[in-house]
Design a protein around this motif. Structure first.
Motif, PDB file in Angstrom:
ATOM      1  N   ALA A   1      -5.997   1.278  -0.371  1.00 54.62           N
ATOM      2  CA  ALA A   1      -6.812   1.003   0.812  1.00 54.62           C
ATOM      3  C   ALA A   1      -8.274   1.137   0.421  1.00 54.62           C
ATOM      4  O   ALA A   1      -8.614   1.733  -0.596  1.00 54.62           O
ATOM      5  CB  ALA A   1      -6.475   1.955   1.958  1.00 54.62           C
TER       6      ALA A   1
ATOM      7  N   ASP B   1      -6.775  -2.549   4.298  1.00 57.33           N
ATOM      8  CA  ASP B   1      -5.823  -2.760   3.209  1.00 57.33           C
ATOM      9  C   ASP B   1      -5.398  -4.221   3.138  1.00 57.33           C
ATOM     10  O   ASP B   1      -4.336  -4.540   2.605  1.00 57.33           O
ATOM     11  CB  ASP B   1      -4.609  -1.843   3.332  1.00 57.33           C
ATOM     12  CG  ASP B   1      -3.831  -2.048   4.631  1.00 57.33           C
ATOM     13  OD1 ASP B   1      -4.164  -2.983   5.403  1.00 57.33           O
ATOM     14  OD2 ASP B   1      -2.881  -1.287   4.884  1.00 57.33           O
TER      15      ASP B   1
ATOM     16  N   SER C   1       0.840  -1.193   0.000  1.00 54.45           N
ATOM     17  CA  SER C   1       0.000   0.000   0.000  1.00 54.45           C
ATOM     18  C   SER C   1       0.877   1.246   0.000  1.00 54.45           C
ATOM     19  O   SER C   1       1.844   1.356   0.760  1.00 54.45           O
ATOM     20  CB  SER C   1      -0.909   0.014   1.229  1.00 54.45           C
ATOM     21  OG  SER C   1      -1.622   1.231   1.296  1.00 54.45           O
TER      22      SER C   1
END
Length: 557
Positions: free
Chosen positions: A116, A86, A65
């Motif tokens: 996310a 996430d 992420s």
């Protein structure tokens, strides 16, 4: 207020994506392809080998992420605990819609997921989120049911460092029902089945039934200017929207529901409806509803040719006698529909086949008409329709096949998964035009798809039906199938899509009647609305979303 019923807002976060991450629906509703249809497809398309098995969820390689820690902390401070995710399932489940290229990428693991997934619980949370994302340079993709078939929810970060999917599942309440004015106010995340169930408790219905009905959210339908299978009678979603609330990065727009006005409010409403999340997030909508139908009667008809059936539907619509559902399949789609129905044979079936042949309908085109409403009105409209259809050469098959169609009408996406498992390219596209231009457009698009796929050594089956009738014209909805070109599945699809879209524009059709623009149709939008029209949309986006964080890469290139 007399006649107004306040309802409680929901506050749950769905722990999983609403569908199988690699396909449509859930496993318990999966369908098997009937043997007759399987044999027809193999014979017509020459499919020889199934594709490699789809990848397992744990085998998909995801990039880490990229959401900045500071931005994440600020986001987490304004939403409920656990409302920022996430994990692998959340990110993969929000990585794509459900178009053919989406499914090819998902099944092969070649995806670019959001960094996310955020689940806001209120308009105020959405408003705060837009400010944080604008300040932090985070792109935002509004996410309803994830049913887009034009690349509308692909998590494109554009020029920004990260992108979040803004899942509206927590804002899924019917918040007010005005039984006197026949209005319903709702949050953006309420799914169509839940809305219809809750409205039914008040003796009301919306009547919006797109193919994606099982999973589509109503405000997702609003954002994409959707049409439903019964929109000939109930109206497209844009005709049902009377009030809206939009949270845009640079401000808010609130339009109270009004029956009519001389102010330019309807023009603003029209700008928001169909904006596909590029201007902001629709956080509330008020829609016109109607009394729950007293009677639903569906019946099937046959016409000797597609042209004869089209003319009959035109006469029905212009005589105000069309069914709420009015649908006509061409010869190829009729043959495929009968094969996929999987109905057993027997003496009765053979007698019926001989009768149909004697009447000249051996290669006829199937029409479905559905009438909904008060019993007397349905009886009157149905009788007028039957008189007109018989005069146009129609052969009535009765209510049994019509009822069967109604009960099975949301099953096609499950069959698409089955076809993909067998190595078949299968996709849909749609357009609309005037009655006088419809025969020309019908032939031009089908020929373009056939030519494009045949040139790649994969001659297709191209099928079509007419639906969504208007006094001035109707929509055409195509389904095409071909043997997958192994290793070039996306390029093969793109060749067909480009050829079809070019043909639509050249033949005077709309680039999309109800699937929206998204990413896939954006290159052809200018041809429909002109350079000045595109500039006008860009000006609206610049005013409402000056940094361009809202759904980059969609609608406007």
């Amino acid at each position: 207020m007399i006649g107004v019923t306040p309802l409680q807002a929901g506050d749950s976060v769905a722990p999983d994506p609403p569908m199988r991450w690699w396909g449509w629906g859930v496993d318990r509703h999966a369908m098997r392809l009937p043997s007759a249809a399987d044999a027809m497809i193999r014979s017509w398309l020459g499919v020889k080998e199934p594709p490699p098995p789809r990848v397992e969820l744990d085998a998909i390689q995801l990039r880490a992420s990229r959401l900045d820690g500071g931005a994440r902390s600020r986001i987490e401070s304004i939403v409920a605990p656990g409302a920022v995710r996430d994990d692998r399932l959340a990110r993969v489940g929000h990585a794509a819609g459900r178009s053919y290229p989406d499914l090819v990428r998902l099944r092969s693991g070649r995806i670019s997921p959001p960094d996310a997934v955020v689940y806001p619980g209120s308009h105020d949370e959405v408003r705060a989120l837009r400010e944080i994302c604008a300040d932090s340079g985070v792109a935002v993709v509004p996410f309803g049911g994830g049913t887009s078939v034009v690349g509308g929810v692909e998590p494109d970060s554009g020029s920004f460092g990260s992108v979040i999917a803004l899942d509206l599942a927590r804002m899924a309440s019917l918040t007010e029902v005005d039984e006197v004015s026949l209005l319903a106010r709702m949050g953006p995340g309420i799914a169509a089945p839940r809305l219809e169930a809750e409205l039914a408790h008040h003796g009301l219905a919306l009547g919006h039934f797109p193919q994606s009905w099982e999973y589509v959210t109503i405000c997702g339908a609003v954002a994409t200017r959707s049409a439903g299978q019964a929109s000939t009678g109930y109206g497209r979603i844009d005709k049902l929207v009377l009030g809206l609330r939009l949270a845009a990065p640079a401000g808010e727009i609130t339009l109270a529901p009004q029956p009519g006005t001389a102010a330019p409010a309807p023009a603003i409403r029209e700008l928001i409806v169909g904006s596909e999340g590029t201007l902001g997030v629709i956080t509330e909508a008020t829609l016109a509803v109607r009394p729950l139908p007293e009677v639903r009667q569906y019946e099937a008809w046959s016409f000797k040719s597609f042209g004869a059936g089209v003319e009959a539907l035109r006469e029905l619509e212009q005589a105000h006698a069309a069914g709420d559902v009015s649908r006509l399949s061409d010869e190829a789609e009729t043959a495929m529909s009968l094969a996929t129905a999987g109905q057993p044979g027997g003496r009765l079936a053979r007698v019926k086949q001989r009768y149909v042949k004697l009447r000249g309908h051996a290669r006829g085109c199937l029409a479905i008409l559905g009438f909904e409403g008060e019993a007397d009105e349905v009886l009157d409209r149905g009788n007028r329709a039957r008189m007109l259809l018989r005069a146009a050469g129609g052969l009535r098959f009765g209510t049994r096949p019509g009822t069967a169609w109604r009960e099975q009408r949301f099953r096609a996406p499950y069959l698409r998964d089955e076809l993909l498992d067998r190595g078949v390219l299968v996709d849909t596209l749609e357009t609309a035009t005037t009655w006088s231009n419809l025969p020309f457009l019908y032939a031009a698009v089908a020929d373009a798809v056939r030519t494009a796929l045949a040139a790649r050594g994969t001659p297709p089956i191209v099928m079509c039906h007419v639906s969504h009738l208007y006094p001035a014209g109707a929509s055409l909805y195509y389904t095409f199938m071909a043997a997958q070109q192994r290793g070039e599945e996306i390029e093969q699809w793109q060749a067909a899509k480009t050829a079809a879209s070019d043909a639509i524009v050249a033949a005077g059709g709309t680039i999309s009647h109800h699937h929206a623009i998204g990413r896939d149709h954006a290159p052809w939008l200018r041809a429909e609305i002109g350079e000045t029209g595109v500039d006008l949309l860009r000006a609206a986006k610049l005013r409402l979303d000056p940094r361009g964080i809202m759904n980059p890469g969609k609608l406007l290139l």
